[in-house]
Scaffold this active site. Structure first.
Site, PDB file in Angstrom:
ATOM      1  N   GLU A 184      32.281  41.790  40.535  1.00 20.82           N
ATOM      2  CA  GLU A 184      33.111  42.313  41.939  1.00 20.82           C
ATOM      3  C   GLU A 184      34.539  42.111  41.618  1.00 20.82           C
ATOM      4  OE1 GLU A 184      34.681  39.882  43.160  1.00 20.82           O
ATOM      5  OE2 GLU A 184      33.425  38.279  41.885  1.00 20.82           O
ATOM      6  N   GLY A 326      35.327  35.580  38.921  1.00 29.67           N
ATOM      7  CA  GLY A 326      34.576  36.683  39.470  1.00 29.67           C
ATOM      8  C   GLY A 326      34.379  38.097  38.047  1.00 29.67           C
ATOM      9  N   GLU A 327      34.264  39.131  38.791  1.00 30.57           N
ATOM     10  CA  GLU A 327      34.538  40.423  37.723  1.00 30.57           C
ATOM     11  C   GLU A 327      33.019  40.505  37.086  1.00 30.57           C
ATOM     12  OE1 GLU A 327      37.376  40.247  34.668  1.00 30.57           O
ATOM     13  OE2 GLU A 327      39.063  40.052  36.261  1.00 30.57           O
ATOM     14  N   GLY A 328      32.042  39.508  37.263  1.00 29.87           N
ATOM     15  CA  GLY A 328      30.828  39.673  36.541  1.00 29.87           C
ATOM     16  C   GLY A 328      30.963  38.821  34.980  1.00 29.87           C
TER      17      GLY A 328
END
Length: 360
Positions: A184, A326-328
């Site tokens: 995300e 985050g970001e995966g």
């Protein structure tokens, strides 16, 4: 569209063949349990894939597969970010979405390294990115409402987000993908995730709120106060998991939740990233408890509430690297371990194959 308009039918994984699956794992050329968490992960994957193929016997002959692993990064903006609860302004969400599309972020680097296909979904950033390929438009609005002043969104918007997420997952399932991971991007989304955590787990806000990507003590105090105001404001409306999303969530959290449910419905493996993605998983499990069988938790992040959420979900993450991006990113880094579990299950010799006396 009513609150119950979108529903999911998720089958529990079958555990009837566990003894035979476990026997295959135990008879590899190693002491029982010597591969630690990789063994329990192999058991989980074998359960899911045996359930998917509806095999009724001979699970010891099953070949586990990871096919077209796909990373979906959901982006959305948050009204609460205008109050300065993060180290960056909301404009950074859009800038990072552009960075994802151009291949320059950490998640791009890691996905290229480990073999994930990456897709970026605009769930509702303040200003859409135009003229750039590689961004999927699933916008639910231009940022959520500020949760300390109003609901994040309408209940109907939650269902709309779930429907969009289901269509997204269906496209990948039809293409043969059997493992999806979720990341995300959204300035302010640790505030939304902490509020969701406090509401569902019935915890004090101070036990759920952390420093996100690195806020100072003054900003942390403001963040605590605003989330407490949000929970007080919406207290009477928090009657179920969908209402929690509507009052406190984010467009990207809604679509992550829906995508987890849709993937489990299709008996796909789901790799959960960090604090925000785990908040989405928390909601998904409240909606459909069987989704838990399909979730692989990649890592424990540096956000202080994440450990509590993982414990609540009885999850043992694969990694603990102090990540807080985050970001995966954590989910991407976990893929080689997931593949290692599959490979040892498929390729290691048994004691009888190798002509070695079994270790008891």
């Amino acid at each position: 569209m009513s609150q119950s308009a979108v529903s999911f039918q998720i089958s529990p994984v079958s555990k009837t063949q566990d003894p035979l699956i476990q026997q295959k794992i135990d008879l590899k050329t190693k002491p029982p349990g010597a591969l630690g968490q990789l063994e329990s992960l192999a058991l989980q994957i074998a359960r899911v894939q045996a359930t998917d193929s509806q095999q009724t016997d001979q699970p010891q002959n099953t070949v586990l597969k990871i096919v077209q692993p796909t990373m979906l990064v959901f982006a959305g903006d948050h009204g609460i970010a205008a109050e300065g609860v993060s180290i960056a302004p909301s404009e950074v969400t859009r800038q990072m979405v552009q960075n994802f599309a151009h291949g320059g972020a950490a998640i791009n680097v890691f996905c290229r390294q480990v073999g994930f296909t990456l897709e970026v979904i605009d769930c509702g950033i303040l200003t859409p990115v135009e003229g750039v390929e590689g961004i999927i438009d699933q916008r639910l609005g231009a940022g959520t409402g500020a949760i300390h002043l109003e609901p994040a969104m309408a209940l109907e918007t939650v269902d709309k987000g779930f429907a969009m997420a289901r269509d997204l997952i269906e496209r990948h399932h039809q293409a043969g993908c059997n493992l999806v991971a979720f990341g995300e991007m959204g300035i302010g989304n640790t505030s939304a995730a902490a509020a969701i955590m406090a509401a569902i787990m019935q915890l004090d806000v101070i036990d759920c709120v952390g420093r996100g990507t690195g806020i100072n003590s003054e900003t942390l105090e403001r963040k605590l106060m605003l989330i407490e105001l949000a929970l007080l404001l919406h207290q009477s409306a928090l009657t179920g998991p969908k209402s929690v999303l509507a009052c406190l969530g984010g467009f990207e959290i809604v679509q992550m939740t829906g995508a987890m449910l849709a993937a489990a419905e299709r008996k796909m493996l789901v790799v959960v990233d960090g604090f925000i993605a785990t908040a989405a998983a928390l909601v998904a499990v409240q909606i459909a408890p069987n989704v838990r069988d399909y979730l692989i938790f990649a890592h424990q992040s540096d956000e202080q509430g994440h450990k509590r959420m993982l414990e609540f979900l009885q999850a043992k993450p694969l990694l603990s690297l102090g990540l807080r991006l985050g970001e995966g990113t954590g989910a991407a880094l976990a893929l080689p371990l997931i593949q290692a579990s599959v490979n040892f299950y498929n390729q290691m010799a048994s004691f009888s194959d190798a002509g070695i006396e079994a270790v008891v």
